[in-house]
Design an enzyme around this catalytic site. Structure first.
Site, PDB file in Angstrom:
ATOM      1  N   TYR A   1       0.674  -1.192   0.432  1.00 28.50           N
ATOM      2  CA  TYR A   1       0.022   0.242  -0.191  1.00 28.50           C
ATOM      3  C   TYR A   1       0.664   0.857  -0.051  1.00 28.50           C
ATOM      4  O   TYR A   1       1.987   1.156   0.779  1.00 28.50           O
ATOM      5  CB  TYR A   1      -0.638   0.089   0.912  1.00 28.50           C
ATOM      6  CG  TYR A   1      -1.588   1.372   1.553  1.00 28.50           C
ATOM      7  CD1 TYR A   1      -2.777   1.399   1.023  1.00 28.50           C
ATOM      8  CD2 TYR A   1      -0.916   2.422   1.866  1.00 28.50           C
ATOM      9  CE1 TYR A   1      -3.677   2.648   0.987  1.00 28.50           C
ATOM     10  CE2 TYR A   1      -1.525   3.544   1.648  1.00 28.50           C
ATOM     11  CZ  TYR A   1      -3.035   4.059   1.626  1.00 28.50           C
ATOM     12  OH  TYR A   1      -4.099   5.000   2.273  1.00 28.50           O
TER      13      TYR A   1
ATOM     14  N   GLU B   1      -3.213   7.422  -3.868  1.00 29.71           N
ATOM     15  CA  GLU B   1      -3.855   6.298  -3.300  1.00 29.71           C
ATOM     16  C   GLU B   1      -3.238   4.835  -4.442  1.00 29.71           C
ATOM     17  O   GLU B   1      -4.060   5.008  -5.244  1.00 29.71           O
ATOM     18  CB  GLU B   1      -4.528   6.250  -2.258  1.00 29.71           C
ATOM     19  CG  GLU B   1      -4.409   4.268  -2.005  1.00 29.71           C
ATOM     20  CD  GLU B   1      -5.795   4.514  -0.929  1.00 29.71           C
ATOM     21  OE1 GLU B   1      -5.829   4.835   0.128  1.00 29.71           O
ATOM     22  OE2 GLU B   1      -6.967   3.476  -1.469  1.00 29.71           O
TER      23      GLU B   1
END
Length: 370
Positions: free
Chosen positions: A100, A185
């Site tokens: 992530y 993101e």
């Protein structure tokens, strides 16, 4: 302003961040052609909502005909209140590992924040805090290569992955800075054949900076229900609970949501009826709440500019014309309070003067399912 996944992927690709091959499909025929060109692929619904996979918004096709059939089923479907009008057909990945990475704004420190984790594929809110690495950015310096190397080291990455990750962090910050983004993101940031690939992406742009980016496609956000209430001129956000809420003022609406949650309930929405909405828009907004088929409707009014008798008249108008087939809890206090309470009592509706007991009663009724 949120961008669709395929738009975010284009922004990544423009900065040299690897993404899987993909094509936009607006029809089943285009989905079939995409799989003919790409091979086995994921068909991803392009909606501005999370949790697409669990809701059936991501499906896999091995053949062009399978892609055609899946696209026919997905296009036009309702996905968490959003109609699927477009798919992104993306090459299927053999993922070895998921990471992530994001760049956002820490509003408390008033500086950019880079967050990374080895627990990719999960919502970052669900990741244990000890698995998240945070590094704050000095906006006067920005993100230099050493910044990415430090982050890769903290994650325990080595060799090729560490080098690629460090380079990616620099490029991701460039998108954040140059596009005036609130959030960039990649989740998951996939490891495929030993290399990093952005398997999914989010890009939220700062509305107040859009004037600097005339080239950016404006994306209209909101479900059909949210758009309907916005057309009335009121602020509305859908949530996933079963207690419908209407309050006057953003602060009161947020306090109402908090009160419902405090007593163990689940708010179905945020609805700010405004500081001085007249009878008709208030009645229209209440009518929308009735159409949601909640377990309970909670109207919480602290009248200043808003007149309690106007709110009462709106409630009675909906009751007489549309009907309110679920329990209704009303808290009414402030301007013209006595007249508002009198109007409601004539129709057999009692009103609370304090928010806490009213919110508690709404939760109790929802739990009882009456």
């Amino acid at each position: 302003m949120k961008q669709y996944e395929y738009m975010a992927k284009l922004a990544l690709k423009a900065r040299g961040i690897p993404i899987p091959p993909g094509q936009v499909a607006d029809t089943p025929e285009e989905a079939r052609a995409a799989v003919e060109a790409i091979g086995p692929a994921a068909l991803k619904a392009q909606v501005l909502v999370g949790g697409r996979g669990k809701a059936g918004g991501i499906r896999f096709a091995q053949t062009p005909q399978e892609a055609y059939d899946l696209a026919r089923a997905m296009l036009g479907m309702d996905l968490k209140g959003y109609t699927v009008e477009r798919l992104y057909v993306e090459g299927k990945l053999s993922i070895e590992r998921e990471l992530y990475i994001s760049v956002t704004t820490d509003r408390n420190r008033k500086v950019p924040l880079v967050m990374a984790s080895t627990a990719g594929g999960m919502e970052i809110e669900d990741v244990s805090d000890d698995l998240i690495v945070r590094q704050w950015v000095n906006p006067r310096v920005g993100v230099m290569p050493y910044f990415g190397r430090e982050l890769a080291h903290k994650l325990g990455l080595e060799g090729t992955l560490a080098r690629e990750f460090a380079d990616l962090v620099v490029k991701l910050y460039q998108i954040y800075h140059q596009e005036d983004a609130e959030l960039v993101e990649i989740n998951p940031l996939a490891v495929v054949n030993g290399h990093l690939v952005a398997a999914d992406a989010r890009l939220n742009l700062d509305d107040s900076a859009l004037y600097r980016h005339p080239e950016v496609t404006r994306v209209e956000e909101g479900s059909a229900l949210e758009k309907k209430v916005h057309e009335i001129g009121l602020a509305y956000v859908e949530l996933d609970g079963d207690i419908a809420i209407m309050a006057n003022g953003a602060g009161m609406a947020m306090a109402t949501v908090d009160a419902i949650q405090y007593f163990g309930g689940k708010p179905a929405n945020f609805l700010d009826a405004g500081g001085g909405a007249s009878v008709e828009p208030t009645a229209q907004a209440l009518g929308v709440l009735v159409s949601m088929n909640p377990k309970v409707i909670f109207v919480n009014i602290f009248g200043g500019i808003t007149r309690c008798d106007d709110v009462a008249q709106a409630i009675l108008q909906v009751k007489r014309t549309q009907g309110i087939p679920v329990p209704l809890v009303v808290r009414l206090v402030g301007t013209n309070e006595k007249e508002g309470v009198r109007l409601l009592e004539q129709e057999g509706i009692s009103a609370y003067s304090d928010m806490a007991p009213a919110a508690k009663r709404a939760v109790e009724l929802a739990g009882e399912g009456r």
